[in-house]
Design a protein around this motif. Structure first.
Motif, short mmCIF file in Angstrom:
data_model
loop_
_atom_site.label_atom_id
_atom_site.label_comp_id
_atom_site.label_asym_id
_atom_site.label_seq_id
_atom_site.Cartn_x
_atom_site.Cartn_y
_atom_site.Cartn_z
N ALA A 154 87.94 42.00 78.67
CA ALA A 154 86.54 42.41 78.75
C ALA A 154 86.10 42.94 77.39
O ALA A 154 86.85 43.63 76.70
N PRO A 155 84.87 42.61 76.95
CA PRO A 155 84.39 43.08 75.65
C PRO A 155 84.30 44.60 75.62
O PRO A 155 84.09 45.24 76.65
N GLU A 156 84.47 45.15 74.42
CA GLU A 156 84.34 46.60 74.30
C GLU A 156 82.89 47.01 74.54
O GLU A 156 81.95 46.27 74.26
N GLN A 157 82.74 48.23 75.05
CA GLN A 157 81.40 48.71 75.40
C GLN A 157 81.12 50.07 74.77
O GLN A 157 82.04 50.84 74.47
N GLY A 158 79.86 50.33 74.60
CA GLY A 158 79.41 51.63 74.08
C GLY A 158 78.18 52.08 74.84
O GLY A 158 77.50 51.29 75.51
N LYS A 159 77.88 53.36 74.75
CA LYS A 159 76.74 53.94 75.45
C LYS A 159 75.65 54.34 74.45
O LYS A 159 75.92 55.04 73.47
N GLY B 254 77.39 45.21 70.13
CA GLY B 254 76.42 44.27 69.58
C GLY B 254 75.35 45.01 68.81
O GLY B 254 75.40 46.23 68.62
N TYR B 255 74.37 44.26 68.37
CA TYR B 255 73.23 44.82 67.64
C TYR B 255 72.02 44.64 68.54
O TYR B 255 71.67 43.52 68.94
N TYR B 256 71.34 45.76 68.90
CA TYR B 256 70.35 45.75 69.96
C TYR B 256 68.98 46.21 69.48
O TYR B 256 68.86 47.04 68.57
N TYR B 257 67.98 45.67 70.16
CA TYR B 257 66.61 46.17 70.04
C TYR B 257 66.33 46.98 71.31
O TYR B 257 66.59 46.52 72.43
N VAL B 258 65.81 48.21 71.15
CA VAL B 258 65.43 49.05 72.29
C VAL B 258 63.92 49.26 72.24
O VAL B 258 63.37 49.62 71.20
N ASN B 259 63.27 49.02 73.35
CA ASN B 259 61.80 49.05 73.39
C ASN B 259 61.26 50.48 73.53
O ASN B 259 60.55 50.82 74.48
N THR B 260 61.59 51.33 72.56
CA THR B 260 61.00 52.66 72.49
C THR B 260 59.55 52.53 72.05
O THR B 260 59.07 51.42 71.80
N GLY B 261 58.86 53.66 71.93
CA GLY B 261 57.44 53.61 71.58
C GLY B 261 57.17 52.85 70.30
O GLY B 261 56.22 52.07 70.22
N MET B 262 58.01 53.05 69.27
CA MET B 262 57.83 52.36 68.01
C MET B 262 58.89 51.29 67.79
O MET B 262 58.92 50.66 66.75
N GLY B 263 59.75 51.09 68.79
CA GLY B 263 60.85 50.14 68.64
C GLY B 263 62.01 50.75 67.89
O GLY B 263 61.82 51.59 67.00
N ALA B 264 63.24 50.36 68.26
CA ALA B 264 64.43 50.89 67.58
C ALA B 264 65.50 49.81 67.55
O ALA B 264 65.64 49.01 68.48
N LEU B 265 66.26 49.77 66.46
CA LEU B 265 67.39 48.86 66.31
C LEU B 265 68.65 49.71 66.22
O LEU B 265 68.67 50.74 65.53
N VAL B 266 69.72 49.27 66.90
CA VAL B 266 70.91 50.11 66.95
C VAL B 266 72.17 49.24 66.96
O VAL B 266 72.25 48.24 67.68
N ASN B 267 73.13 49.63 66.12
CA ASN B 267 74.46 49.02 66.12
C ASN B 267 75.30 49.70 67.18
O ASN B 267 75.51 50.92 67.11
N VAL B 268 75.77 48.96 68.16
CA VAL B 268 76.67 49.53 69.16
C VAL B 268 78.07 49.02 68.83
O VAL B 268 78.45 47.91 69.20
N ASN B 269 78.82 49.81 68.09
CA ASN B 269 80.19 49.44 67.71
C ASN B 269 81.13 50.63 67.87
O ASN B 269 82.15 50.74 67.21
N ALA B 270 80.70 51.55 68.77
CA ALA B 270 81.51 52.73 69.08
C ALA B 270 81.21 53.14 70.52
O ALA B 270 80.26 52.63 71.14
N ALA B 271 82.02 54.05 71.04
CA ALA B 271 81.87 54.44 72.45
C ALA B 271 80.53 55.09 72.73
O ALA B 271 79.96 54.91 73.81
N ASN B 272 80.01 55.84 71.76
CA ASN B 272 78.74 56.54 71.96
C ASN B 272 77.89 56.44 70.71
O ASN B 272 78.34 56.78 69.62
N VAL B 273 76.66 55.99 70.89
CA VAL B 273 75.71 55.97 69.80
C VAL B 273 74.40 56.58 70.31
O VAL B 273 74.13 56.55 71.52
N SER B 274 73.63 57.13 69.42
CA SER B 274 72.38 57.76 69.85
C SER B 274 71.23 57.31 68.97
O SER B 274 71.41 56.98 67.80
N ILE B 275 70.04 57.31 69.57
CA ILE B 275 68.82 56.99 68.85
C ILE B 275 67.75 57.99 69.29
O ILE B 275 67.95 58.75 70.24
N THR B 276 66.64 58.00 68.59
CA THR B 276 65.49 58.80 69.01
C THR B 276 64.31 57.87 69.21
O THR B 276 64.21 56.82 68.56
#
Length: 501
Positions: A27-32, A166-188
């Motif tokens: 199973a692929p590795e996952q992060g939050k 993976g590398y993700y786009y999150v549909n926040t108010g202004m949009g956010a891009l995030v690298n998920v390559n660890a167990a926990n990542v955070s954005i604002t």
């Protein structure tokens, strides 16, 4: 039999070789992903989703990304340069290879504190997230159809989503891009301003005619991701308060590294409109945030109002609001404060059921000063009773002092009703200020304002002759008369003895 054992051994060996040759499909590795500046309330449904743009490939300590030509995000980064041939159209991203329509990409990202190489083109993160947001808005149907991962309320009530690396786009108010390559990542969520807004008053009880001071506090938002930003503060006062428009002052507090306070009253940073018993300040936050030192500083507005005669025995509210841009819409936050006054009513009786007219009273405060009131109902405090405003009880035995702040007072009888003895000393009165809970209850019609803010004090006078008081003039007269009698008796006794001899 030997041949059979050899054959079995050969088959087992072949199976082992084949098993080693087949890759393990773990199973692929996952992060939050956690959005740390958003807190969900009870019953809230998260509106965020994570959309994978690239897969991540990590080999020998190096990171690269892959995207399939079939991905709905492919046209975000690729442009066709020939029949079936593509290259990156994003500065800082390079197509390294193509294997059956799956392109491997590398990105040049300038790390914090890294000195840029003038020969290298770096990925501009701000421009890329803006391009990704515009692309998402234009291609939402196809992107949604390809699938996404919805956020839900997680630890600390923050929205979170668990996804494959993976590398993700999150549909926040202004949009956010995030690298998920660890167990926990955070954005604002940069579109979530988390705008503070607070209103205070220097005192919650006052005399009619007294000034009260208000302070409104908010902050300068970060507007760099907006082309237009709404920021309007309105303030409205009840009829028992008279706005002193010339006292409105606007400052930025905590500006820059030195936390300076800058007075911007009357500047081009905002426009002011005074209308009725209130005002509106419309700020040009794009202009104010052109100076980056202003971002995050407090916006502090101060002004005064006078408590007028309409506030007598009443609670007067002052309501403020801030309407500001939050994500792609405007929101309004509010706050309010109140000030209250009392009426002190005298109920003059004979100690029974009879009401007494004609009693004259003055009122003193805790400093021994006397109550005075002008034609507008404004209260002041004077040094002598001759300057004071006195009140006289009517046929119902009633008289009142209006527009008082909570506190301790003394009723002083100047003249007693005809046929009654004047009070011996003063009558102490304490007006207890209302609590915030009581004020809200009164405002919501759950409590009677008159019952709470009109204080009635029964004051009794009695008829008949008074015995002289200890230390009074009557006692002194007795002392003198007694002394004279003693002296007279002594003289008479001495005279008689001499005559007898």
């Amino acid at each position: 039999m030997k041949n059979l054992k050899k054959a079995a051994s050969l088959i087992l060996a072949v199976m082992m070789i084949l098993s080693l040759a087949v890759p393990a499909f773990a199973a692929p590795e996952q992060g939050k992903i956690t959005i740390t500046n958003v807190e969900m309330k009870e019953g809230d449904t998260a509106t965020y989703s994570a959309y994978k743009i690239f897969d991540i490939v990590q080999e020998n300590g190096a990171t690269s990304y892959t995207i399939s030509q079939d991905s709905p995000w492919f046209d975000l980064v690729a442009m066709e340069v020939g029949s079936g041939r593509y290259q990156s159209k994003v500065n800082g991203i390079t197509f390294a290879s193509n294997a059956n329509g799956v392109y491997t990409l590398t990105a040049n990202v300038l790390a914090p504190g890294q000195e840029p190489d003038e020969n290298v083109v770096y990925l501009n993160a701000t421009e890329f997230v803006a391009a990704a947001t515009a692309y998402y808005d234009a291609n939402k149907a196809a992107i949604d159809a390809a699938g996404s991962t919805a956020f839900a309320k997680g630890e600390g009530n923050h929205p979170e989503a668990t996804v494959d690396y993976g590398y993700y786009y999150v549909n926040t108010g202004m949009g956010a891009l995030v690298n998920v390559n660890a167990a926990n990542v955070s954005i604002t969520d940069k579109g979530q301003n988390d705008m503070p807004f607070d209103k205070t008053i220097d005192k919650k009880t006052a005399n009619v005619g007294e000034d009260v001071a208000y302070t409104i506090t908010s902050k300068v938002p970060d507007t760099k991701d907006y082309t237009k930003y709404t920021y309007v503060i309105k303030d409205t006062l009840d009829d028992g308060l008279t706005l002193k428009a010339d006292t409105i002052k606007v400052s930025l507090v905590g500006v820059g590294a030195d936390s300076e306070t800058i007075d911007i009253t009357g500047s081009a940073g905002y426009t002011q409109k005074v209308e009725g018993n209130g005002f509106e300040l419309n700020f040009d936050m794009k202009a104010l945030t052109a100076n980056k030192d202003n971002v995050g500083a407090q916006v502090v507005i101060t002004y005064s109002a006078t408590v007028n005669a309409n506030a007598a025995a009443n609670i007067e509210w002052n309501n403020a609001s801030l309407t500001y841009t939050n994500k792609t819409k405007t929101e309004t936050v509010t706050d309010k404060e109140y000030v209250h006054t009392f009426n002190l009513v005298i109920d003059k009786t004979d100690g029974g059921s009879n009401k007494l007219a004609g009693a004259v009273f003055a009122l003193k405060n805790k400093d021994g000063q006397y109550y005075a009131v002008n034609a507008d109902g404004a209260v002041s405090w004077v040094a002598s009773v001759s300057e004071a405003t006195t009140v006289t009880t009517d046929v119902d035995g009633a008289a009142s002092f209006a527009g008082l702040a909570a506190g301790a007072y003394e009723l002083e009888e100047i003249t007693a009703p005809e046929g009654y003895n004047k009070l011996n000393g003063t009558v102490s009165v304490v007006l207890e200020g209302v609590t915030d809970t009581e004020a809200e209850a009164i405002a919501n019609g759950l409590a009677d304002v008159q019952t709470r803010l009109v204080d009635t004090e029964e004051v009794a006078n009695y008829s008949g002759n008074l015995l002289p008081e200890t230390g009074g003039i009557g006692t002194t007269i007795f002392y003198i008369a007694g002394g004279v009698l003693v002296i007279g008796a002594s003289v008479l006794l001495i005279t008689r003895r001499r005559m007898a001899k």
